[in-house]
Design a protein around this motif. Structure first.
Motif, PDB file in Angstrom:
ATOM      1  N   PHE A  18       0.915  -1.136   0.000  1.00  0.00           N
ATOM      2  CA  PHE A  18       0.000   0.000   0.000  1.00  0.00           C
ATOM      3  C   PHE A  18       0.954   1.185   0.000  1.00  0.00           C
ATOM      4  CE2 PHE A  18      -3.136   2.683   2.713  1.00  0.00           C
ATOM      5  CZ  PHE A  18      -3.471   3.446   1.618  1.00  0.00           C
ATOM      6  N   CYS A  19       1.181   1.746  -1.175  1.00  0.00           N
ATOM      7  CA  CYS A  19       2.243   2.726  -1.371  1.00  0.00           C
ATOM      8  C   CYS A  19       1.699   4.025  -1.947  1.00  0.00           C
ATOM      9  CB  CYS A  19       3.305   2.172  -2.312  1.00  0.00           C
ATOM     10  SG  CYS A  19       4.283   0.839  -1.587  1.00  0.00           S
ATOM     11  N   GLU A  20       2.570   5.006  -1.927  1.00  0.00           N
ATOM     12  CA  GLU A  20       2.226   6.329  -2.459  1.00  0.00           C
ATOM     13  C   GLU A  20       3.453   6.911  -3.140  1.00  0.00           C
ATOM     14  OE1 GLU A  20       0.681  10.671  -0.759  1.00  0.00           O
ATOM     15  OE2 GLU A  20       0.698   8.919   0.559  1.00  0.00           O
ATOM     16  N   LYS A  21       3.237   7.415  -4.345  1.00  0.00           N
ATOM     17  CA  LYS A  21       4.300   8.114  -5.063  1.00  0.00           C
ATOM     18  C   LYS A  21       4.343   9.550  -4.576  1.00  0.00           C
ATOM     19  CE  LYS A  21       3.801   5.416  -9.287  1.00  0.00           C
ATOM     20  NZ  LYS A  21       3.384   5.446 -10.691  1.00  0.00           N
ATOM     21  N   LEU A  22       5.547  10.046  -4.359  1.00  0.00           N
ATOM     22  CA  LEU A  22       5.748  11.435  -3.955  1.00  0.00           C
ATOM     23  C   LEU A  22       6.407  12.208  -5.086  1.00  0.00           C
ATOM     24  CD1 LEU A  22       7.091  10.929  -0.313  1.00  0.00           C
ATOM     25  CD2 LEU A  22       4.762  11.480  -1.032  1.00  0.00           C
ATOM     26  N   PRO A  23       6.287  13.521  -5.074  1.00  0.00           N
ATOM     27  CA  PRO A  23       6.945  14.326  -6.106  1.00  0.00           C
ATOM     28  C   PRO A  23       8.460  14.083  -6.125  1.00  0.00           C
ATOM     29  CG  PRO A  23       5.424  15.668  -4.821  1.00  0.00           C
ATOM     30  CD  PRO A  23       5.522  14.331  -4.138  1.00  0.00           C
ATOM     31  N   ASN A  24       9.053  14.334  -7.253  1.00  0.00           N
ATOM     32  CA  ASN A  24      10.499  14.240  -7.448  1.00  0.00           C
ATOM     33  C   ASN A  24      11.057  12.841  -7.205  1.00  0.00           C
ATOM     34  OD1 ASN A  24      10.690  17.041  -8.056  1.00  0.00           O
ATOM     35  ND2 ASN A  24      10.539  17.469  -5.869  1.00  0.00           N
ATOM     36  N   GLY A  25      10.245  11.814  -7.490  1.00  0.00           N
ATOM     37  CA  GLY A  25      10.731  10.438  -7.393  1.00  0.00           C
ATOM     38  C   GLY A  25      10.657   9.818  -6.013  1.00  0.00           C
ATOM     39  N   GLY A  26      10.063  10.509  -5.036  1.00  0.00           N
ATOM     40  CA  GLY A  26       9.939   9.959  -3.691  1.00  0.00           C
ATOM     41  C   GLY A  26       8.814   8.952  -3.592  1.00  0.00           C
ATOM     42  N   SER A  27       8.755   8.265  -2.460  1.00  0.00           N
ATOM     43  CA  SER A  27       7.686   7.296  -2.247  1.00  0.00           C
ATOM     44  C   SER A  27       7.499   7.033  -0.758  1.00  0.00           C
ATOM     45  CB  SER A  27       7.991   5.988  -2.970  1.00  0.00           C
ATOM     46  OG  SER A  27       9.180   5.411  -2.464  1.00  0.00           O
ATOM     47  N   VAL A  28       6.345   6.476  -0.426  1.00  0.00           N
ATOM     48  CA  VAL A  28       6.010   6.085   0.944  1.00  0.00           C
ATOM     49  C   VAL A  28       5.436   4.674   0.905  1.00  0.00           C
ATOM     50  CG1 VAL A  28       4.563   6.544   2.965  1.00  0.00           C
ATOM     51  CG2 VAL A  28       5.386   8.455   1.580  1.00  0.00           C
ATOM     52  N   MET A  29       5.922   3.797   1.776  1.00  0.00           N
ATOM     53  CA  MET A  29       5.287   2.498   1.973  1.00  0.00           C
ATOM     54  C   MET A  29       4.432   2.651   3.233  1.00  0.00           C
ATOM     55  SD  MET A  29       6.716  -1.295   2.932  1.00  0.00           S
ATOM     56  CE  MET A  29       7.319  -1.745   1.319  1.00  0.00           C
ATOM     57  N   HIS A  30       3.135   2.741   3.046  1.00  0.00           N
ATOM     58  CA  HIS A  30       2.242   2.886   4.190  1.00  0.00           C
ATOM     59  C   HIS A  30       2.109   1.565   4.940  1.00  0.00           C
ATOM     60  CE1 HIS A  30       1.048   6.935   3.183  1.00  0.00           C
ATOM     61  NE2 HIS A  30       0.834   6.554   1.935  1.00  0.00           N
ATOM     62  N   MET A  31       1.834   0.503   4.190  1.00  0.00           N
ATOM     63  CA  MET A  31       1.617  -0.803   4.806  1.00  0.00           C
ATOM     64  C   MET A  31       1.982  -1.902   3.807  1.00  0.00           C
ATOM     65  SD  MET A  31      -1.988  -0.133   6.806  1.00  0.00           S
ATOM     66  CE  MET A  31      -1.547  -0.891   8.366  1.00  0.00           C
ATOM     67  N   THR A  32       2.133  -3.121   4.333  1.00  0.00           N
ATOM     68  CA  THR A  32       2.416  -4.292   3.516  1.00  0.00           C
ATOM     69  C   THR A  32       1.270  -5.283   3.662  1.00  0.00           C
ATOM     70  OG1 THR A  32       4.785  -4.016   3.901  1.00  0.00           O
ATOM     71  CG2 THR A  32       4.070  -6.165   3.111  1.00  0.00           C
TER      72      THR A  32
END
Length: 180
Positions: free
Chosen positions: A83-97
């Motif tokens: 359960f992920c999210e793309k962030l600006p400038n190539g960033g990302s967040v892994m919220h959950m697995t």
């Protein structure tokens, strides 16, 4: 003006109906953890509800993302999925697995949402689905444990409110094809 009053009255009735259909609560809240739970009957078969769960970009509120865009969210409904999210400038967040995925029956994820990521807490977010007569009872639970300055019991009502909003949006999306 007449149309505005009619629209406001209809919205109030719809909100009241939704509130009466959804049961929500902070089940338990202690300094070292909490559980929040919601249950509702959705006017849709379980396979449709399950499919919608894997599309948070369609129903999650953008105000509760790091990027400011629900379109940046994705969920891969399989063990080990993100359960992920793309962030600006190539960033990302892994919220959950994803730790459990059973189409039409349930989906379970492990991790920490939002500000919980910046603490020593982690959680288990689960959805169980039970279909009867073409309608699905959807139950969402989020169990969180660990350490957070000031105690996790203090943030439980806020987490309940935020997850409750997402749950309500999911219900509306499943039943209408559009999120509010």
């Amino acid at each position: 003006m007449k149309h505005l009053l009619i629209t406001a009255a209809a919205l109030a009735l719809a909100t009241a109906a939704l509130a009466s259909e959804v049961r929500a609560e902070v089940v338990d809240a202690q300094p070292n953890g909490f559980q929040v739970k919601r249950t509702a009957v959705l006017s849709a078969p379980a396979d449709k509800v399950y499919a919608a769960l894997s599309q948070p970009s369609q129903w999650w509120n953008k105000d509760h993302t790091w990027s400011g865009s629900a379109a940046s969210l994705s969920l891969a409904p399989m063990a080990g999925g993100c359960f992920c999210e793309k962030l600006p400038n190539g960033g990302s967040v892994m919220h959950m697995t994803v730790v459990y995925a059973q189409p039409g029956q349930g989906l379970r994820l492990s991790g920490a949402l939002g500000p919980l990521q910046m603490s020593g807490a982690t959680g288990h977010l689960g959805w169980s689905l039970a279909e009867k007569d073409g309608k699905t009872t959807l139950t969402q639970t989020y169990d969180v444990g660990g350490y957070m300055t000031g105690g996790l019991d203090k943030i439980a009502p806020v987490v309940d409110q935020v997850l409750g909003e997402q749950f309500d949006r999911l219900k509306i999306y499943v039943e209408t094809g559009k999120a509010p």
